[in-house]
Design an enzyme around this catalytic site. Sequence first.
Site, PDB file in Angstrom:
ATOM      1  N   GLU A  17      53.915  41.635  29.253  1.00 55.71           N
ATOM      2  CA  GLU A  17      54.139  40.192  29.360  1.00 55.71           C
ATOM      3  C   GLU A  17      52.871  39.428  28.990  1.00 55.71           C
ATOM      4  O   GLU A  17      52.842  38.202  29.047  1.00 55.71           O
ATOM      5  CB  GLU A  17      54.582  39.834  30.769  1.00 55.71           C
ATOM      6  CG  GLU A  17      55.886  40.496  31.189  1.00 55.71           C
ATOM      7  CD  GLU A  17      56.280  40.168  32.611  1.00 55.71           C
ATOM      8  OE1 GLU A  17      56.952  39.134  32.811  1.00 55.71           O
ATOM      9  OE2 GLU A  17      55.916  40.938  33.514  1.00 55.71           O
ATOM     10  N   ARG A  39      48.909  39.862  26.444  1.00 48.93           N
ATOM     11  CA  ARG A  39      48.443  40.064  25.077  1.00 48.93           C
ATOM     12  C   ARG A  39      47.644  41.361  24.951  1.00 48.93           C
ATOM     13  O   ARG A  39      46.687  41.584  25.697  1.00 48.93           O
ATOM     14  CB  ARG A  39      47.583  38.873  24.641  1.00 48.93           C
ATOM     15  CG  ARG A  39      48.348  37.559  24.602  1.00 48.93           C
ATOM     16  CD  ARG A  39      47.462  36.409  24.143  1.00 48.93           C
ATOM     17  NE  ARG A  39      46.376  36.140  25.072  1.00 48.93           N
ATOM     18  CZ  ARG A  39      46.501  35.423  26.192  1.00 48.93           C
ATOM     19  NH1 ARG A  39      47.691  34.947  26.526  1.00 48.93           N
ATOM     20  NH2 ARG A  39      45.465  35.203  26.959  1.00 48.93           N
ATOM     21  N   ARG A  87      39.350  42.640  42.745  1.00 49.05           N
ATOM     22  CA  ARG A  87      39.851  41.384  43.282  1.00 49.05           C
ATOM     23  C   ARG A  87      38.695  40.399  43.409  1.00 49.05           C
ATOM     24  O   ARG A  87      37.521  40.772  43.345  1.00 49.05           O
ATOM     25  CB  ARG A  87      40.489  41.599  44.654  1.00 49.05           C
ATOM     26  CG  ARG A  87      39.479  41.941  45.749  1.00 49.05           C
ATOM     27  CD  ARG A  87      40.119  42.202  47.079  1.00 49.05           C
ATOM     28  NE  ARG A  87      39.117  42.333  48.134  1.00 49.05           N
ATOM     29  CZ  ARG A  87      39.387  42.698  49.388  1.00 49.05           C
ATOM     30  NH1 ARG A  87      40.634  42.995  49.738  1.00 49.05           N
ATOM     31  NH2 ARG A  87      38.417  42.771  50.293  1.00 49.05           N
ATOM     32  N   ARG A  88      39.034  39.114  43.564  1.00 49.46           N
ATOM     33  CA  ARG A  88      38.010  38.101  43.801  1.00 49.46           C
ATOM     34  C   ARG A  88      38.081  37.674  45.258  1.00 49.46           C
ATOM     35  O   ARG A  88      39.165  37.338  45.764  1.00 49.46           O
ATOM     36  CB  ARG A  88      38.193  36.899  42.884  1.00 49.46           C
ATOM     37  CG  ARG A  88      37.011  35.919  42.949  1.00 49.46           C
ATOM     38  CD  ARG A  88      37.181  34.773  41.974  1.00 49.46           C
ATOM     39  NE  ARG A  88      37.136  35.193  40.580  1.00 49.46           N
ATOM     40  CZ  ARG A  88      36.021  35.431  39.906  1.00 49.46           C
ATOM     41  NH1 ARG A  88      34.837  35.331  40.510  1.00 49.46           N
ATOM     42  NH2 ARG A  88      36.073  35.783  38.638  1.00 49.46           N
ATOM     43  N   ASN A  89      36.942  37.704  45.937  1.00 51.22           N
ATOM     44  CA  ASN A  89      36.886  37.268  47.326  1.00 51.22           C
ATOM     45  C   ASN A  89      37.172  35.777  47.385  1.00 51.22           C
ATOM     46  O   ASN A  89      36.445  34.970  46.793  1.00 51.22           O
ATOM     47  CB  ASN A  89      35.508  37.582  47.907  1.00 51.22           C
ATOM     48  CG  ASN A  89      35.435  37.322  49.401  1.00 51.22           C
ATOM     49  OD1 ASN A  89      35.714  36.223  49.867  1.00 51.22           O
ATOM     50  ND2 ASN A  89      35.054  38.360  50.136  1.00 51.22           N
ATOM     51  N   SER A  90      38.226  35.384  48.082  1.00 47.18           N
ATOM     52  CA  SER A  90      38.654  33.985  48.100  1.00 47.18           C
ATOM     53  C   SER A  90      37.683  33.087  48.860  1.00 47.18           C
ATOM     54  O   SER A  90      37.729  31.862  48.720  1.00 47.18           O
ATOM     55  CB  SER A  90      40.052  33.867  48.713  1.00 47.18           C
ATOM     56  OG  SER A  90      40.064  34.355  50.040  1.00 47.18           O
TER      57      SER A  90
END
Length: 347
Positions: free
Chosen positions: A225, A227, A321-324
């Site tokens: 879904e 590129r 992941r990115r720490n929010s």
Amino acid sequence: MKNTDTLAIAIGTGSYNSKNNLLECFYPSCLTISKKAIWDELKAITNVAESSGSTIITASVASKLRTFAQQTTESALAKLILQQLEHFYQIELLITFCDIETAPKTIADSYLRLHLLSHRVYKPQEINLKDIFSILPNVAWTNQGAIDPNELAEKQWQARIHKEHLHVYSVDKFPPMADYIVPSEVRIGNASRLRLGAYVGAGTTVMHEGFINFNAGTQGPNMVEGRISAGVFVEEGSDLGGGASTMGTLSGGGKEIISVGKNSLIGANAGLGIPLGDNCIIESGLYLTAASKVNVLDKDRELVDTVKAVSLSKKDNLLFRRNSMTGAIECLTNKTAVKLNEDLHKN
């Protein structure tokens, strides 16, 4: 299994502009030749001297090719030659030879290399495509075939005169793959978003916003879904979420070849700039470049080290992941199995 043969042959036809310059080539089928002696014999019959070259098939050459096909023990090669020569009196045919280890030199040779990829004869990065951009002409791809952009305005006017409509799908060096080849067991939501030269493995589903460039593709089964840029290959069972991107090596990009391992997930609107290992996840919205600083956490979520993402290339079972709270990129052990919906890949 990698195809170890380096010599390929095809018989097809082409489109020309008003100056008789070749615009594109279509090869219904192509195959590799493992015996150099047969390769040399065919090149002698057709008077093609170059390692990668082509020529228009004349009546004399057609006769010699038929004789060769009737006498050779190479059944697949004989079938290819005889099937295509059935159309000798209907359309101008050309025969093209290609040594995939050498750089392409002509339009006919370049198109054969793209066909070899989309026919799944070779995988991305297995064929020399050096300088192919400088070889291929820009072409207007229309409902009436390939047209030289410099002649497009006149063609459009002539169509109107005859109360016809000339629809231009794109103006590009690479045509849509599906106008030449539709591989078996695939599903494609928008055929215009796969360029000729894409390798689309069995069981692959490419949704409407998915895109696969030339010299790139999927092993299959896969869900695409996002590129897949030139040079990138995605191994079986992996999923590119909506709007996800993989970094290619074109347009002045880096030299690192990006790949996606088995059973991995690149979340929606995420990006990948390193070779990803097996069973990995990049969370939605996170673009992981080679130089991204990543905090590596242990099983207790304690910081172990801070490294560049490139140092984690091809390592398995990772979750990015990115720490929010802090915005820092973190890497943990991935304990979630990525599994595609089998019903979606019964193509």
